[in-house]
Design a protein around this motif. Structure first.
Motif, PDB file in Angstrom:
ATOM      1  N   GLU A  90       0.705  -0.721  -0.165  1.00  0.00           N
ATOM      2  CA  GLU A  90      -0.176   0.046  -0.339  1.00  0.00           C
ATOM      3  C   GLU A  90       0.738   1.677   0.098  1.00  0.00           C
ATOM      4  OE1 GLU A  90      -2.369   2.951   1.567  1.00  0.00           O
ATOM      5  OE2 GLU A  90      -0.954   2.714   2.659  1.00  0.00           O
ATOM      6  N   GLU A  91       2.138   0.504   0.944  1.00  0.00           N
ATOM      7  CA  GLU A  91       2.968   2.228   0.897  1.00  0.00           C
ATOM      8  C   GLU A  91       3.369   2.324  -0.925  1.00  0.00           C
ATOM      9  OE1 GLU A  91       6.333   2.367   3.356  1.00  0.00           O
ATOM     10  OE2 GLU A  91       5.390   3.572   4.569  1.00  0.00           O
ATOM     11  N   SER A  92       4.250   1.367  -1.102  1.00  0.00           N
ATOM     12  CA  SER A  92       4.402   1.554  -2.280  1.00  0.00           C
ATOM     13  C   SER A  92       3.495   1.994  -3.715  1.00  0.00           C
ATOM     14  CB  SER A  92       4.889   0.241  -2.995  1.00  0.00           C
ATOM     15  OG  SER A  92       6.028  -0.597  -2.405  1.00  0.00           O
ATOM     16  N   VAL A  93       2.643   1.520  -3.834  1.00  0.00           N
ATOM     17  CA  VAL A  93       1.458   1.985  -4.252  1.00  0.00           C
ATOM     18  C   VAL A  93       1.634   3.509  -4.409  1.00  0.00           C
ATOM     19  CG1 VAL A  93      -1.360   2.393  -4.955  1.00  0.00           C
ATOM     20  CG2 VAL A  93       0.570  -0.201  -4.339  1.00  0.00           C
ATOM     21  N   ARG A  94       1.333   3.957  -3.199  1.00  0.00           N
ATOM     22  CA  ARG A  94       1.525   6.385  -2.710  1.00  0.00           C
ATOM     23  C   ARG A  94       2.646   6.188  -3.491  1.00  0.00           C
ATOM     24  NH1 ARG A  94       1.643   6.989   2.837  1.00  0.00           N
ATOM     25  NH2 ARG A  94       0.974   4.455   3.207  1.00  0.00           N
ATOM     26  N   CYS A  95       3.852   5.713  -2.896  1.00  0.00           N
ATOM     27  CA  CYS A  95       5.120   6.181  -3.522  1.00  0.00           C
ATOM     28  C   CYS A  95       4.493   6.183  -4.947  1.00  0.00           C
ATOM     29  CB  CYS A  95       5.849   5.335  -3.526  1.00  0.00           C
ATOM     30  SG  CYS A  95       6.691   5.814  -1.822  1.00  0.00           S
ATOM     31  N   LEU A  96       4.408   5.403  -5.777  1.00  0.00           N
ATOM     32  CA  LEU A  96       4.409   4.991  -7.316  1.00  0.00           C
ATOM     33  C   LEU A  96       3.178   6.241  -7.541  1.00  0.00           C
ATOM     34  CD1 LEU A  96       3.831   1.612  -7.981  1.00  0.00           C
ATOM     35  CD2 LEU A  96       5.779   3.406  -9.048  1.00  0.00           C
ATOM     36  N   LYS A  97       1.868   6.787  -6.714  1.00  0.00           N
ATOM     37  CA  LYS A  97       0.806   7.366  -7.403  1.00  0.00           C
ATOM     38  C   LYS A  97       1.608   8.986  -6.510  1.00  0.00           C
ATOM     39  CE  LYS A  97      -2.720   4.662  -6.617  1.00  0.00           C
ATOM     40  NZ  LYS A  97      -4.293   4.461  -5.545  1.00  0.00           N
ATOM     41  N   GLY A  98       2.838   8.915  -6.664  1.00  0.00           N
ATOM     42  CA  GLY A  98       3.829  10.591  -6.523  1.00  0.00           C
ATOM     43  C   GLY A  98       3.496  10.744  -5.517  1.00  0.00           C
ATOM     44  N   GLU A  99       3.164   9.875  -4.177  1.00  0.00           N
ATOM     45  CA  GLU A  99       3.580  11.396  -2.832  1.00  0.00           C
ATOM     46  C   GLU A  99       5.064  10.411  -2.506  1.00  0.00           C
ATOM     47  OE1 GLU A  99       0.592   9.420   0.306  1.00  0.00           O
ATOM     48  OE2 GLU A  99       2.178   9.928   2.057  1.00  0.00           O
ATOM     49  N   ASN A 100       5.717  11.954  -2.282  1.00  0.00           N
ATOM     50  CA  ASN A 100       7.471  11.186  -1.762  1.00  0.00           C
ATOM     51  C   ASN A 100       6.976  10.975  -0.500  1.00  0.00           C
ATOM     52  OD1 ASN A 100       9.647  11.347  -1.932  1.00  0.00           O
ATOM     53  ND2 ASN A 100       9.724  13.761  -1.863  1.00  0.00           N
ATOM     54  N   VAL A 101       7.354   9.732  -0.115  1.00  0.00           N
ATOM     55  CA  VAL A 101       7.670   9.191   1.317  1.00  0.00           C
ATOM     56  C   VAL A 101       9.276   9.415   1.372  1.00  0.00           C
ATOM     57  CG1 VAL A 101       7.218   6.833   2.606  1.00  0.00           C
ATOM     58  CG2 VAL A 101       5.125   7.407   1.315  1.00  0.00           C
ATOM     59  N   PRO A 102       9.013   9.828   2.424  1.00  0.00           N
ATOM     60  CA  PRO A 102      10.776   9.992   2.611  1.00  0.00           C
ATOM     61  C   PRO A 102      11.078   8.547   2.367  1.00  0.00           C
ATOM     62  CG  PRO A 102       9.014  11.651   4.273  1.00  0.00           C
ATOM     63  CD  PRO A 102       8.254  10.407   3.618  1.00  0.00           C
ATOM     64  N   GLU A 103      12.886   8.619   2.582  1.00  0.00           N
ATOM     65  CA  GLU A 103      13.396   7.377   2.488  1.00  0.00           C
ATOM     66  C   GLU A 103      13.091   6.559   0.908  1.00  0.00           C
ATOM     67  OE1 GLU A 103      12.761   5.826   6.278  1.00  0.00           O
ATOM     68  OE2 GLU A 103      12.954   7.878   6.855  1.00  0.00           O
ATOM     69  N   VAL A 104      12.432   6.470   1.517  1.00  0.00           N
ATOM     70  CA  VAL A 104      12.042   5.347   0.280  1.00  0.00           C
ATOM     71  C   VAL A 104      11.805   5.931  -1.406  1.00  0.00           C
ATOM     72  CG1 VAL A 104      10.071   3.956  -0.485  1.00  0.00           C
ATOM     73  CG2 VAL A 104       9.921   4.026   1.870  1.00  0.00           C
ATOM     74  N   MET A 105      11.083   7.055  -1.450  1.00  0.00           N
ATOM     75  CA  MET A 105      11.218   7.617  -2.698  1.00  0.00           C
ATOM     76  C   MET A 105      12.909   8.462  -3.387  1.00  0.00           C
ATOM     77  SD  MET A 105       9.467   6.411  -4.562  1.00  0.00           S
ATOM     78  CE  MET A 105       9.299   6.725  -6.090  1.00  0.00           C
ATOM     79  N   GLU A 106      13.649   8.264  -1.831  1.00  0.00           N
ATOM     80  CA  GLU A 106      15.378   9.156  -2.013  1.00  0.00           C
ATOM     81  C   GLU A 106      15.949   7.693  -2.806  1.00  0.00           C
ATOM     82  OE1 GLU A 106      17.037  10.458   1.829  1.00  0.00           O
ATOM     83  OE2 GLU A 106      19.198  10.492   1.173  1.00  0.00           O
ATOM     84  N   LEU A 107      15.632   6.775  -2.360  1.00  0.00           N
ATOM     85  CA  LEU A 107      16.835   5.099  -2.300  1.00  0.00           C
ATOM     86  C   LEU A 107      16.258   4.965  -3.754  1.00  0.00           C
ATOM     87  CD1 LEU A 107      18.430   3.589  -1.575  1.00  0.00           C
ATOM     88  CD2 LEU A 107      17.410   2.398   0.040  1.00  0.00           C
ATOM     89  N   THR A 108      14.813   5.025  -3.603  1.00  0.00           N
ATOM     90  CA  THR A 108      14.349   4.123  -4.653  1.00  0.00           C
ATOM     91  C   THR A 108      14.877   5.311  -6.704  1.00  0.00           C
ATOM     92  OG1 THR A 108      12.539   3.897  -4.116  1.00  0.00           O
ATOM     93  CG2 THR A 108      11.984   4.211  -6.959  1.00  0.00           C
ATOM     94  N   TYR A 109      14.759   6.270  -6.119  1.00  0.00           N
ATOM     95  CA  TYR A 109      15.320   7.231  -7.442  1.00  0.00           C
ATOM     96  C   TYR A 109      17.080   6.899  -7.782  1.00  0.00           C
ATOM     97  CZ  TYR A 109      10.647   9.413  -7.465  1.00  0.00           C
ATOM     98  OH  TYR A 109       9.537  10.074  -7.868  1.00  0.00           O
ATOM     99  N   VAL A 110      18.056   6.522  -6.185  1.00  0.00           N
ATOM    100  CA  VAL A 110      18.728   6.165  -6.132  1.00  0.00           C
ATOM    101  C   VAL A 110      19.078   4.813  -7.314  1.00  0.00           C
ATOM    102  CG1 VAL A 110      21.146   6.093  -4.850  1.00  0.00           C
ATOM    103  CG2 VAL A 110      19.631   8.049  -4.505  1.00  0.00           C
ATOM    104  N   LEU A 111      18.693   4.512  -6.509  1.00  0.00           N
ATOM    105  CA  LEU A 111      18.894   3.229  -7.300  1.00  0.00           C
ATOM    106  C   LEU A 111      18.207   2.851  -8.728  1.00  0.00           C
ATOM    107  CD1 LEU A 111      18.100   0.135  -4.028  1.00  0.00           C
ATOM    108  CD2 LEU A 111      20.362   1.245  -5.393  1.00  0.00           C
ATOM    109  N   ALA A 112      16.978   3.560  -9.557  1.00  0.00           N
ATOM    110  CA  ALA A 112      17.275   3.955  -9.917  1.00  0.00           C
ATOM    111  C   ALA A 112      17.346   4.241 -11.510  1.00  0.00           C
ATOM    112  CB  ALA A 112      15.226   3.994 -10.626  1.00  0.00           C
ATOM    113  N   GLY A 113      18.212   5.643 -11.140  1.00  0.00           N
ATOM    114  CA  GLY A 113      19.333   5.892 -11.721  1.00  0.00           C
ATOM    115  C   GLY A 113      20.869   5.119 -12.217  1.00  0.00           C
ATOM    116  N   GLU A 114      21.042   4.326 -10.964  1.00  0.00           N
ATOM    117  CA  GLU A 114      22.776   3.285 -11.194  1.00  0.00           C
ATOM    118  C   GLU A 114      21.870   1.605 -12.042  1.00  0.00           C
ATOM    119  OE1 GLU A 114      24.984   3.507 -10.103  1.00  0.00           O
ATOM    120  OE2 GLU A 114      25.071   4.601  -8.523  1.00  0.00           O
ATOM    121  N   MET A 115      20.315   1.760 -11.870  1.00  0.00           N
ATOM    122  CA  MET A 115      20.036   0.558 -12.858  1.00  0.00           C
ATOM    123  C   MET A 115      19.679   1.563 -14.847  1.00  0.00           C
ATOM    124  SD  MET A 115      17.120  -1.135 -10.650  1.00  0.00           S
ATOM    125  CE  MET A 115      16.797  -2.788 -11.983  1.00  0.00           C
TER     126      MET A 115
END
Ligand code: URA
Length: 469
Positions: free
Chosen positions: A282-307
């Motif tokens: 549920e928290e991930s869905v909120r992130c994918l819908k644009g909510e900037n859940v602290p830490e979760v999205m910071e890390l997601t974007y860094v790892l996505a950038g690497e990938m």
């Protein structure tokens, strides 16, 4: 002149004879000799390790014998050479997929395990939505840490058990596939992972490295990003240990010709607020819908950038990070997730309206005491992780089912201001009799103080190899 064997120490002489014996009499390799050798601290020959993995995978070595091996190796240690051989033996315990006929550079990410670590859920669709194919084979919860498979299975209908042909087809059609180890892919890890989980033999670099790398190398990737967790809720609690694990993982990846980047990241506090299978979806869905859940999205974007950089669609990890933000903002990442969920049998309605989720466990709020004042200083990830297991979100025995709707939601995290009687967290569990104990355990994870603490850095260190540096 001393004979060559006299130049060996007693231990290495013993090791020499054992290795020699096991090699010479390979027909006679047997579990008792292997257990004896490891119990006594000897290194095992390549052949003995290969035999052990094959015999356990086929069922000739039993769970109780393998448990004894796991504990002996955990206590006595394994060399780098033994770790490499173990990884190779686990990798070749099943099929090693070749996806080279499918277009694109296939990149995956794996985490060494943490509390509230739901990063794969937003990350994989984001990367796939940017055009890099992601073939992802994940694990179940391990010890106090959650597992992507258990999270995915909390989505009604979601099927993580695809055949190899379905796996290929899904990747080709949608650019993303999310499955667990199969009887064909890394079957040794499938069995060992479950056994380690219930024999207190998880936090050991040779086992973690061989487990992760055997399944990642088997899934047909071209490059890999690793999130190596460090801190109270991680299997590696100190930075030197986490660095050693990161280097071991990167070295193994690159020894197999796969550019591999590792990030050591902070796991003293649970990631985000949700801990538990559906709660994390549920928290991930909120992130994918644009909510900037602290830490979760910071890390997601860094790892996505690497990938995205390893996958050849971004010039640099920073450029990849921007691409990732765009596909969240324009809704493509969430659409991709819905598509994958549907393609793997899941009910997308559960994600479109998360309030209608049918399996959430009964909720019990947890409040600060009448004297609590100031700010939250710490929320101990290990205590929260262990308590989440006890709510039903994880396993105590191999065959235990997990409760998809159990877990803990943290309303207050480090830096939150606290007042007497304020709601700190909510517990979700069907274990009614255990509620007072669980509530007490959650409260014990909190530490309060007068000053607002400085935010702890999430990203600790980037570790690269020759091919990824
Ligand atoms: N993830 C794995 O796949 N294996 C481990 O041992 C730890 C984390």
């Amino acid at each position: 002149m001393a004979r060559p064997w006299r130049l060996l120490s007693i231990r290495s002489f013993k090791q020499f004879t054992l290795t020699t014996n096991l090699n010479f009499f390979s027909m006679n390799l047997n579990i008792i000799d292997i257990l004896t050798a490891k119990r006594d601290g000897d290194a095992l020959s390549d052949e003995a390790i290969r035999w052990l993995v094959a015999a356990y995978t086929s069922g000739d070595v039993t769970d109780y014998q393998m448990s004894a091996f796991l504990m002996a190796a955990f206590i006595r240690g394994m060399s780098e050479a033994e770790t490499q051989t173990l990884t190779r033996a686990m990798l070749y315990s099943g099929e090693v997929l070749d996806l080279s006929d499918l277009p694109g550079i296939k990149v995956d990410k794996h985490s060494t395990g943490g509390v509230g670590d739901k990063i794969s859920l937003p990350l994989a669709p984001i990367v796939a939505a940017c055009g890099v194919p992601v073939p992802m084979i994940s694990g179940r919860g391990l010890g106090h840490s959650g597992g992507t498979l258990d999270k995915l299975e909390s989505i009604p209908g979601f099927n993580v058990n695809l055949s190899i042909s379905e796996y290929r087809w899904q990747l080709q059609q949608n650019g993303l596939v999310l499955i667990g180890q199969t009887p064909e892919i890394a079957p040794a890890d499938r069995k060992l992972y479950a056994l380690r989980d219930v024999t207190a033999t998880v936090p050991f670099i040779p086992f973690i490295a061989s487990s992760i790398m055997s399944k990642k190398l088997a899934e047909g990737i071209d490059a890999l990003v690793l999130d190596v967790k460090c801190g109270r809720g991680a299997f590696m609690q100190t930075e030197p240990e986490a660095k050693k694990l990161a280097q071991t993982l990167v070295e193994i990846g690159e020894a197999f010709g796969k550019p591999t980047v590792g990030w050591i990241t902070n796991m003293n506090v649970p990631l985000g607020r949700a801990v538990g299978n559906w709660l994390e979806v549920e928290e991930s869905v909120r992130c994918l819908k644009g909510e900037n859940v602290p830490e979760v999205m910071e890390l997601t974007y860094v790892l996505a950038g690497e990938m995205l950089c390893l996958g050849g669609v971004a010039e640099t990890p920073e450029a990849g990070c921007e691409m990732a933000q765009e596909v969240v903002a324009n809704g493509k990442a969430f659409d991709k997730f819905l598509k994958i969920v549907q393609a793997q049998g899941g009910d997308p309605r559960a994600l479109e309206d998360t309030n209608a989720y049918p399996n959430l466990a009964p909720a019990y709020d947890i409040y600060a005491s009448d004297t609590a004042m100031g700010y939250v200083q710490e929320v101990d990830a290990l205590t929260i992780g262990k308590t989440a297991v006890l709510t039903g979100a994880g396993r105590m025995k191999k065959e235990d089912p997990v409760d998809p709707g159990a877990g803990i939601y943290l309303h207050c995290k480090p830096g939150s201001e606290v007042h007497p009687g304020m709601r700190l967290a909510t517990l979700y569990t069907h274990k009614t009799d255990d509620v007072p104990t669980l509530q007490h355990a959650v409260i014990s994870a909190y530490r309060f103080g007068e000053e607002r603490p400085a935010p702890a850095p999430l990203l600790i260190q980037r570790v690269t190899g020759k091919q990824s540096g």
